[in-house]
Write a protein that holds these residues in place. Structure first.
Motif, short mmCIF file in Angstrom:
data_model
loop_
_atom_site.label_atom_id
_atom_site.label_comp_id
_atom_site.label_asym_id
_atom_site.label_seq_id
_atom_site.Cartn_x
_atom_site.Cartn_y
_atom_site.Cartn_z
N ILE A 75 0.87 -1.17 0.00
CA ILE A 75 0.00 0.00 0.00
C ILE A 75 0.91 1.22 0.00
O ILE A 75 1.76 1.37 0.88
CB ILE A 75 -0.93 0.03 1.23
CG1 ILE A 75 -1.76 -1.25 1.32
CG2 ILE A 75 -1.82 1.27 1.18
CD1 ILE A 75 -2.69 -1.49 0.13
N ALA A 310 -11.36 2.76 -2.96
CA ALA A 310 -10.37 3.59 -2.27
C ALA A 310 -11.00 4.85 -1.69
O ALA A 310 -10.66 5.28 -0.58
CB ALA A 310 -9.25 3.96 -3.24
N MET A 313 -12.75 3.91 1.35
CA MET A 313 -11.77 3.68 2.41
C MET A 313 -11.40 5.00 3.09
O MET A 313 -11.31 5.07 4.32
CB MET A 313 -10.53 3.04 1.80
CG MET A 313 -9.67 2.24 2.76
SD MET A 313 -10.36 0.62 3.09
CE MET A 313 -10.24 -0.13 1.49
N ALA A 390 -6.76 -0.36 4.19
CA ALA A 390 -6.50 -0.84 2.83
C ALA A 390 -5.69 -2.11 2.84
O ALA A 390 -5.93 -3.04 2.03
CB ALA A 390 -5.79 0.25 2.03
#
Length: 396
Positions: A75, A310, A313, A390
């Motif tokens: 990540i 994303a 998130m 993530a």
């Protein structure tokens, strides 16, 4: 963890928030223009070394990466480090010491927060280990084209990366707010230069000349309107001329004229077709004025298009870190941002970090721009929650 993540972050920030602010102020006082960030990169590397980390410089020494943790799946988190060629008029202790150069876009804050995040992740790794590998990406030259994102990608910034995240300072949001948006966030940004040449002469006899001032004026006024009439009105396209040069004397029609514009557009599909359309319309307007023109059309950055998972998130992490009221909807911007290059290859998202101060109405890219420094701790909190979520998510 023996303590919850919020409790850990409370303790870490209570002990180290002043150091994060000091790092931001040092970078602000010592700005470096695009492709000249050697001092900034060395400063970042030294702080990461002090935290027990192993940063890796790119070959020209203007950018670096640093991995924390282990695992095949990475990540990534990106910060840009360059400043702008703008005078810093602020009367503050951390005012720029470099004449005509200023961190007027918040890249000093981006860099300081990523250093802080790296230290947080390093502490978590030492305490109980991390569930994955994380990569800090400190990038040069976001403000200048060709920009630094492709350089970082060339040197492996996205190797094994499953998702990438970033902040951009936004004074339109107050400190403590995070602007999140799924889908298009920023525009693609191209540059067009139009050159005309022709027979000049006396202004009393314009019929014997090419009258380039009239012709370039028609291009500046008519091209933006005509291009938009050729597009689906639901598409956002902004053609704005920022430089026009033609002649010196009031009574002489010049032999050369020049105009430069940016062409900004949302969405990849429109971006793909816009160069041909803009050039076709520009030549048509020039011919209607009785002149020909040469056009140099340069591709700029693609649009930033945030990944749905994303973005979600980021929203969830903001709520967890700062509360539900901290989550705001970020508007689409016609600005350009080279974070788009990363998102063309891996999923990810950019969020707007609120840095506004009560009673102020400042914007980026002006020398007076400054931030509410409490936003730095908010950014570290939110990004820590984001990247840990993530790493644990099957979405990437």
């Amino acid at each position: 963890m023996s303590t919850s993540l919020p409790e850990f972050l409370d303790g870490w920030l209570a002990a180290h928030a002043g150091e994060v602010i000091a790092a931001r102020r040092h970078i602000h006082a010592n700005p470096r223009l695009s492709r000249q960030e050697h001092d900034t990169a060395n400063y970042v590397a030294a702080l990461l070394h002090d935290a027990g980390l192993d940063p890796q410089m790119i070959p020209d020494g203007t950018g670096l990466t640093c991995d924390i943790g282990t695992g095949d799946r990475v990540i990534a988190i990106r910060a840009d480090m360059d400043a702008l060629p703008i005078h810093d008029p602020k009367q503050v202790p951390y005012r720029s010491t470099v004449d005509g150069v200023c961190h007027a876009c918040g890249h000093d804050a981006h860099t300081a927060m990523l250093i802080g995040l790296g230290r947080v992740l390093a502490e978590l790794e030492r305490r109980e280990g991390l569930s994955g590998r994380f990569r800090l990406v400190f990038q040069p030259s976001e403000e200048q084209f060709p920009s630094g994102a492709p350089t970082m990608i060339k040197y492996g910034a996205l190797t094994d990366v499953a998702a990438i995240f970033a902040f951009h300072c936004d004074p339109q949001f107050q400190a403590g707010q995070i602007g999140v948006r799924n889908g298009p966030l920023t525009a693609a940004c191209d540059v067009m230069e139009v050159r005309m040449s022709g027979r000049g002469g006396h202004t009393s006899r314009p019929h014997l000349t090419s009258d380039l001032v009239n012709a370039i004026g028609r291009v500046v006024v008519d091209v933006p309107a005509l291009v938009n009439r050729r597009l689906d009105p639901r598409q956002s396209v902004a053609i704005v001329f920022g430089a026009v040069q033609a002649g010196e004397a009031a009574n002489a029609i010049p032999q050369e004229a020049l105009a430069r514009a940016t062409v900004r557009v949302h969405g990849h599909e429109t971006w793909e077709m816009i160069p041909d359309l803009v050039q076709e319309v520009t030549r048509s307007v020039a011919r209607a004025s009785g002149v020909e023109c040469e056009i140099e059309y340069r591709r700029g950055v693609p649009p930033v298009v945030n990944d749905r998972a994303a973005s979600a998130m980021f929203a969830g992490a903001t709520a967890a870190a700062l509360g539900d009221d901290a989550v705001a909807e970020a508007p689409m911007s016609m600005g350009g941002e080279d974070f788009a290059y990363y998102l063309e290859q891996v999923p990810g998202a950019m969020a707007r970090l609120g840095v506004g101060r009560p009673g102020e109405r400042l914007d980026i890219h002006q020398g007076e721009f400054d931030i509410d420094e409490t936003a730095l701790a908010h950014g570290i909190r939110v990004m820590t929650h984001t990247v840990l979520a993530a790493a644990a998510s099957p979405a990437f």
